[in-house]
Design an enzyme around this catalytic site. Structure first.
Site, PDB file in Angstrom:
ATOM      1  CG  HIS A  27      11.084   3.134   3.462  1.00 62.73           C
ATOM      2  ND1 HIS A  27      10.002   2.521   2.884  1.00 62.73           N
ATOM      3  CD2 HIS A  27      11.014   4.436   3.096  1.00 62.73           C
ATOM      4  CE1 HIS A  27       9.332   3.424   2.207  1.00 62.73           C
ATOM      5  NE2 HIS A  27       9.917   4.603   2.318  1.00 62.73           N
TER       6      HIS A  27
ATOM      7  NE  ARG B  58       3.334   1.005   3.387  1.00 64.22           N
ATOM      8  CZ  ARG B  58       3.533   1.797   4.438  1.00 64.22           C
ATOM      9  NH1 ARG B  58       2.658   1.854   5.407  1.00 64.22           N
ATOM     10  NH2 ARG B  58       4.608   2.543   4.511  1.00 64.22           N
TER      11      ARG B  58
END
Ligand code: FAD
Ligand code: SF4
Ligand code: FES
Lengths: 242, 573
Positions: free
Chosen positions: B228, B249
């Protein structure tokens, strides 16, 4: 890095007749949690300390212990939040297995007692999930109470908790089922909760709510159930055949 | 029937077996920690992928999964997952009383996740795992199932190449016990924790995979370890590696190196920080390895330009998490690093979770095949619950009448002698140092970016760790001895680590989560294949076999376009 003194409850039933408290100097920074401090004692000072943990991020509810007199999750308690020395001991109201580890059995037994499994007369694996509005009364009551991680902090801080009283967490679980319109055993459950060791044992001291790491409105939940129980009692008297 | 592990896979196996065979099957669950309160299913935040909406289809979910897996999924197994996911969602809501979030009209809400052609992720806020695990635990509390908590499975017992039971250790009393069983389900959740920085629950140590390997069962695609991109770095706290969810993000946060450069412009100039997990992980890893990382070997995730209030309101959990470790996502850039998250590889099984060894079933993250080279967010908990169901149902119908052969006391003796050896030694190697060495080795040599040279060095180093296990000494008695448990964990982790490293060396191409700097492209001519590893006289036998395209075939165009369309939303899980 600064040094913080951890005073830790040590008890090995194989060799100790009484528990002792031992002190250790632990290097700590802004990011150190109490659980990290205990890991330091375990891995670096090599004390072979027994403690319970799993997720290290406040999800599993395994690492609850009494930290400076208050039941908390060790992984969610930054050392920097506490002042001076830190004292850790196992949770109250539960038998100690070793060092900081308690037997959670009495706490979880009360969950079994409220028959926590869900049962619905209308829904099953073949049917579509029920339509439930997010702003409905039931969701409003149920939602904040499903975040319980079963840590037992409320039980540790409750002055009434013993093997008889169902205890704060189990009662809140019962509330989520009683309020659930999809569920079919409401009446049965209310009967059980009206028993002497059910909701009426609670003296509303509110310690449970204060210690809950997930901020569940526990005490309020128990009061809500008392009201439901009263309503149920009245109904039973008026319509005994129900 | 013996179930090993009480995450999603283990508890679902027990529940379905009980349902199929309520009267004549004794079900025992052994779990290393507390039941339903350990493992990663509990930690699921994002949600559960299932086709519920009339505009969605099983075929679409399936295609997303196989394309996401870069075409090396076991196609039948992947179909089993997708086909059963809606049933399990209905089971969870209607039989177990799980409350998933609702749309305003009251129907189950489904949110978008990366790599999906339809918004199909069912969730309960961002605590989906707690809700699922609490409810199934509640359900099993009222059924005739025996829980042995803080009891770890140590090794499988076999007779004439059949599984007849398991040696378990009651960690509280320190006593060993033999449990004989018609069938054993391994559901210990693999061991992504073999890396220095990782997301899973701390007790997961590839126990199931190691136990299966020791009994000669084959495993596949062990090189496929998913990273991740944004694990929180917080110094020496155990919180390090915990996930900062990707939604941030999606919402526009930027990544910087220590030279104040938005480095994604070099790796994915169009998508920038919204590129897929593997690409962002690789870019950050490269920056760190090239010396443009922070002192703690991280890069900086900056969301401050989005506004303090926005960040705090939209990502309260994440903001809290960073504050807890003295950083504040809403006010300053925080340090992040790729973090090892999920193991796509594992024991080879069929659609009913059977292995080659009669009596042995494997479910959940311990098993390989369903996700190929890359798992989509939201498909992990589908895997554990659906495979748990398959295993439970299969066992109930297949082994009810099977009488396990007697176990061999010598085998039991050998297992106990092996794992108790460190208790009899003094002044030996330190297990925590060995653990650290293993994690460092995996990070540096078998990490996000791999090369032949590094992998060979890594394998040597892992071998050394494994040899030094013979020198480890452990203090204290057998009762609730964490140091001793750590020894057993490292023994299994290092075995699985060697399988990962050797399989990574064997696959000379880049695909999904596996990136070889010396073979940077995907090579469909050679590698539409699964890599297998099995115990051999002289160590590990490794080979590959072509994927069987029983349902979908990658034509050339699809092959090239295999990366799912980039989306601008959360990609958690
Ligand atoms: C932080 C995080 C977030 C995630 N979010 C998502 C998401 O949003 N959506 C999604 O689909 N997936 C998500 N995943 C992945 C998902 O959690 C896993 O795919 C899945 O839960 C694995 O289930 P399991 O049953 O195989 O193992 P687990 O749930 O990990 O359970 C393993 C069990 O085995 C026990 N055990 C281990 N060793 C032994 C032994 N030797 N003896 C006895 N018991 C043993 C453990 O104590 C535990 O009870 C996430 C994972 C993490 C770490
Ligand atoms: S109600 Fe709160 S304190 Fe009590 S067990 Fe649940 S999370 Fe812990
Ligand atoms: S370790 Fe899981 S709550 Fe602390």
């Amino acid at each position: 890095m600064t040094k913080t003194t951890f005073t830790v409850h040590r008890y090995n039933p194989e060799t100790d007749s009484e528990p002792t408290f031992e002190s250790y100097d632990v290097p700590t920074s802004e990011s150190t949690s109490v659980l990290d401090g205990l890991f330091h004692i375990q891995e670096t000072i090599k004390e072979n300390l027994s403690m319970r943990f799993s997720c290290r991020q406040g999800v599993c509810g395994s690492c609850s212990m009494e930290i400076n007199g208050q039941a908390r999750l060790a992984c969610q308690t930054p050392v920097s939040e506490l002042e001076g020395e830190i004292t850790v001991r196992p949770m109250y109201n539960l038998p100690v297995i070793k060092d900081l580890v308690v037997d959670m059995e009495p706490f979880f037994d009360s969950f079994a007692e409220i028959e926590p499994s869900f049962e619905s007369d209308e829904l099953d694996e073949e049917t579509d999930p029920a339509v439930v509005k997010p702003d409905s009364d039931e969701r409003q009551v149920i939602d904040p109470r499903t975040d319980c991680v079963g840590c037992g902090a409320c039980y540790s801080s409750c002055s009434i908790a013993d093997e008889n009283y169902l205890g704060p967490a189990a009662i809140n679980k019962a509330l989520t089922l009683v309020k659930d319109s999809r569920e079919s055993r409401t009446e049965e459950r209310l009967e059980r909760l009206m028993d002497a060791d059910g909701v009426w044992s609670c003296h509303v001291q509110g310690e449970c709510t204060q210690s809950c790491p997930k901020d569940l409105p526990i005490s309020e939940g128990i009061q809500l159930l008392k009201r439901e129980a009263v309503k149920h009692g009245v109904k039973q008297r008026l319509f005994p055949s129900d | 029937m013996l179930v090993v592990g009480a995450g999603g896979a283990g508890l679902f196996a027990a529940m379905y077996a009980d349902e199929e065979s309520p009267d004549d099957l004794d079900i025992t669950i052994v779990v290393k920690k507390l039941a339903g309160k350990s493992g990663c299913t509990r930690m699921v935040q994002g949600g559960y992928n299932a086709v519920l909406h009339p505009d969605d289809s099983l075929e679409a979910h399936y295609r997303d999964t196989v394309e996401g897996g870069k075409w090396i999924n076991d196609q039948e197994l992947a179909w089993t997952l997708i086909e059963n996911a809606p049933t399990v969602i209905r089971k969870l809501e209607n039989d177990l009383g799980v409350f998933f979030d609702r749309d305003e009209d009251g129907y189950v809400h489904q949110k978008p996740f990366a790599g999906q052609s339809f918004d199909r992720t069912v969730h309960k806020g961002d605590l989906t795992g707690i809700e699922i695990m609490t409810k199934i635990r509640d359900e099993l509390l009222t059924r005739d199932v025996t829980f042995l908590e803080e009891t770890r499975a140590v090794d499988l017992l076999t007779h004439d190449d059949e599984v007849v039971g398991c040696v378990v250790l009651d960690m509280r009393s320190g006593e060993f016990e033999v449990i004989t069983a018609n069938a054993v389900v391994l559901a210990t959740g693999a061991g992504a924790t073999m890396y220095r920085i990782s997301t899973p629950a701390l007790e997961k140590s590839a126990d199931g995979q190691a136990m299966a390997f020791r009994r000669g069962v084959r495993l596949q695609d062990m090189e496929m370890m998913q990273f991740h991109p944004t694990g929180l770095l917080a110094g020496d706290t155990k919180l390090t590696g915990g996930v900062i969810e990707e939604g941030i993000r999606g919402a526009g946060a930027h990544l910087y190196n220590t030279e104040d450069e938005r480095f994604m412009s070099r790796y994915a100039p169009e998508e920038m920080e919204r590129a897929t997990r593997d690409i962002v992980s690789r870019a950050s890893y490269q920056e760190i390895m090239d010396g443009r990382g922070t002192d703690r070997d991280g890069v900086l995730l900056d969301a401050t330009h989005l506004g303090t209030d926005f960040v705090e309101e939209t990502f309260p959990g994440m903001t809290d998490r960073t504050r807890n470790v003295g950083q504040d996502l809403s006010e300053q850039p925080v340090e992040v690093s790729p973090t090892s998250h999920y193991h796509m590889g594992g024991v080879t099984i069929d659609g009913n979770c059977r292995t080659e060894l009669p009596g042995l079933y494997v479910a959940g993250e311990d098993a390989g095949g369903a996700h190929g080279a890359n798992r989509l967010g939201g498909n992990g908990v589908v895997d554990s619950t659906v495979l748990g169901k398959q295993a439970g149902q299969a066992i109930a119908s297949e082994v009810r009448d099977r009488e396990p052969a007697p176990y061999d006391p010598e085998q039991v003796e050998a297992i106990i002698t092996r794992v108790t050896a460190p208790l009899d030694r003094s002044d030996g190697a330190d297990i925590y140092e060995l653990r650290e060495l293993l994690e460092e080795t995996m990070w540096e040599h078998v990490g996000v970016v791999r090369t032949e040279e590094k992998l060979i060095e890594g394998i040597d180093e892992i071998r050394r760790v494994r040899e030094r296990l013979d020198e480890v000494s452990v203090s204290g008695s057998c009762q609730y001895n964490l140091e001793w448990n750590e020894y057993m964990d490292v023994e299994n982790l290092s075995l699985a680590a060697e399988m990962v490293a050797r399989s990574a060396l064997y696959r000379t191409e880049s695909r999904g989560a596996h990136y070889r700097e010396d073979y940077p492209t995907r090579n469909d001519d050679r590698w539409l294949a699964n890599v297998y590893v099995q115990r051999a006289e002289d160590g590990m036998h490794i080979w590959d076999e072509a994927v069987e395209f029983s349902r979908l075939t990658p034509d050339e165009e699809e092959g090239v376009a295999a990366a799912p369309p980039e989306r601008e939303h959360a990609d958690e899980g």
